[in-house]
Design an enzyme around this catalytic site. Structure first.
Site, PDB file in Angstrom:
ATOM      1  N   THR A 119       0.855  -1.192   0.000  1.00  0.00           N
ATOM      2  CA  THR A 119       0.000   0.000   0.000  1.00  0.00           C
ATOM      3  C   THR A 119       0.891   1.243   0.000  1.00  0.00           C
ATOM      4  O   THR A 119       2.047   1.194   0.444  1.00  0.00           O
ATOM      5  CB  THR A 119      -0.933   0.003   1.217  1.00  0.00           C
ATOM      6  OG1 THR A 119      -0.159  -0.094   2.408  1.00  0.00           O
ATOM      7  CG2 THR A 119      -1.901  -1.174   1.159  1.00  0.00           C
ATOM      8  N   THR A 121       1.396   4.358   1.563  1.00  0.00           N
ATOM      9  CA  THR A 121       2.122   4.915   2.712  1.00  0.00           C
ATOM     10  C   THR A 121       3.097   3.907   3.300  1.00  0.00           C
ATOM     11  O   THR A 121       4.226   4.255   3.665  1.00  0.00           O
ATOM     12  CB  THR A 121       1.125   5.384   3.789  1.00  0.00           C
ATOM     13  OG1 THR A 121       0.263   6.375   3.239  1.00  0.00           O
ATOM     14  CG2 THR A 121       1.853   5.966   4.993  1.00  0.00           C
ATOM     15  N   CYS A 122       2.676   2.667   3.387  1.00  0.00           N
ATOM     16  CA  CYS A 122       3.534   1.632   3.967  1.00  0.00           C
ATOM     17  C   CYS A 122       4.761   1.373   3.097  1.00  0.00           C
ATOM     18  O   CYS A 122       5.872   1.173   3.608  1.00  0.00           O
ATOM     19  CB  CYS A 122       2.742   0.336   4.153  1.00  0.00           C
ATOM     20  SG  CYS A 122       1.232   0.525   5.122  1.00  0.00           S
ATOM     21  N   SER A 123       4.574   1.373   1.776  1.00  0.00           N
ATOM     22  CA  SER A 123       5.663   1.051   0.853  1.00  0.00           C
ATOM     23  C   SER A 123       6.559   2.242   0.538  1.00  0.00           C
ATOM     24  O   SER A 123       7.748   2.073   0.251  1.00  0.00           O
ATOM     25  CB  SER A 123       5.089   0.511  -0.472  1.00  0.00           C
ATOM     26  OG  SER A 123       4.470  -0.741  -0.269  1.00  0.00           O
TER      27      SER A 123
END
Length: 235
Positions: A119, A121-123
């Site tokens: 996703t 923001t996570c990546s």
């Protein structure tokens, strides 16, 4: 009615003859039984028509069970709940497991969670930030940095490979959500268009020998205070 007519005629005959005839009165028990039977019959008839009848005493087994105790969200000073997490130590390596107890026993560990691999923001921010600052965290006494998410270990391995993450951060699978549930940090995203189901809230924490010393817990999947920079400021 024939019987009543016969008794009336007999009584009239006896009176005319100058004799008093005493007729037997129904016993009180019989009268009570008849009344009770009529009430029961009426109630049964009402119930048969779907109407309220005589009240029925509830069975003891129908008593409601006492409410379950509410789960307590993890907080500073708490010991991390134990759970078994899985991971691949290399692209072609074997699937391995580690317990939270073994991961943190006698060590300082930064553990951060993301709602979803791959996703944005996570990546693009959360995981890359900890990869870039892992050396600085270790310089401040941190023994290990680990990222956990409610995914299976195969997804976590593919995510790690796609970002070119080496040994800086250990990517751990909380596939069944056992750790997120035990910490009371589950995040229900099943009503979202992408249908992510139940995941984990975003957070970053520092545990010393399994006890939480720093906790930056986000609201849902927000990314405001759980970055590597925020953890460095807290150390």
């Amino acid at each position: 009615m024939a019987t009543s007519a016969a008794l009336a005629a007999l009584s009239a005959t006896a009176t005319a003859a100058g004799k008093r005839l005493l007729l037997p009165r129904p016993s009180s028990a019989a009268s009570s039984l008849s009344f009770a039977s009529r009430r029961l019959g009426a109630a049964g008839s009402l119930r048969a028509r779907g109407l309220p009848g005589s009240p029925v005493r509830a069975a003891a087994s129908s008593a409601s069970a006492p409410p379950a105790a509410a789960a307590k969200t993890i907080a500073v000073g708490d010991r991390l709940p134990d759970a078994t997490l899985s991971y691949f130590d290399s692209p072609d390596g074997e699937l391995k497991t580690v317990t939270v107890r073994d991961l943190t026993a006698g060590k300082k560990v930064v553990l951060f969670a993301v709602p979803g691999a791959f996703t944005p923001t996570c990546s693009q921010k959360h995981l890359p930030g900890f990869v870039a600052r892992a050396g600085e965290l270790r310089a401040k006494g941190v023994d290990a940095v680990a990222c956990v998410s409610v995914h299976d270990a195969f997804v976590m391995r593919a995510w790690k490979e796609s970002l070119g993450v080496g040994d800086e951060v250990l990517l751990l699978s909380d596939g069944n959500g056992d750790l997120a549930r035990a910490m009371d940090v589950e995040l229900d995203l099943s009503d979202k268009p992408v249908g992510l189901g139940v995941r984990s809230r975003r957070y970053a924490l520092l545990a010393e020998d399994g006890v939480v010393k720093v906790l930056n817990l986000e609201e849902g999947g927000a990314f405001t205070n759980s970055s590597a920079e925020d953890m460095l400021k807290a150390l």
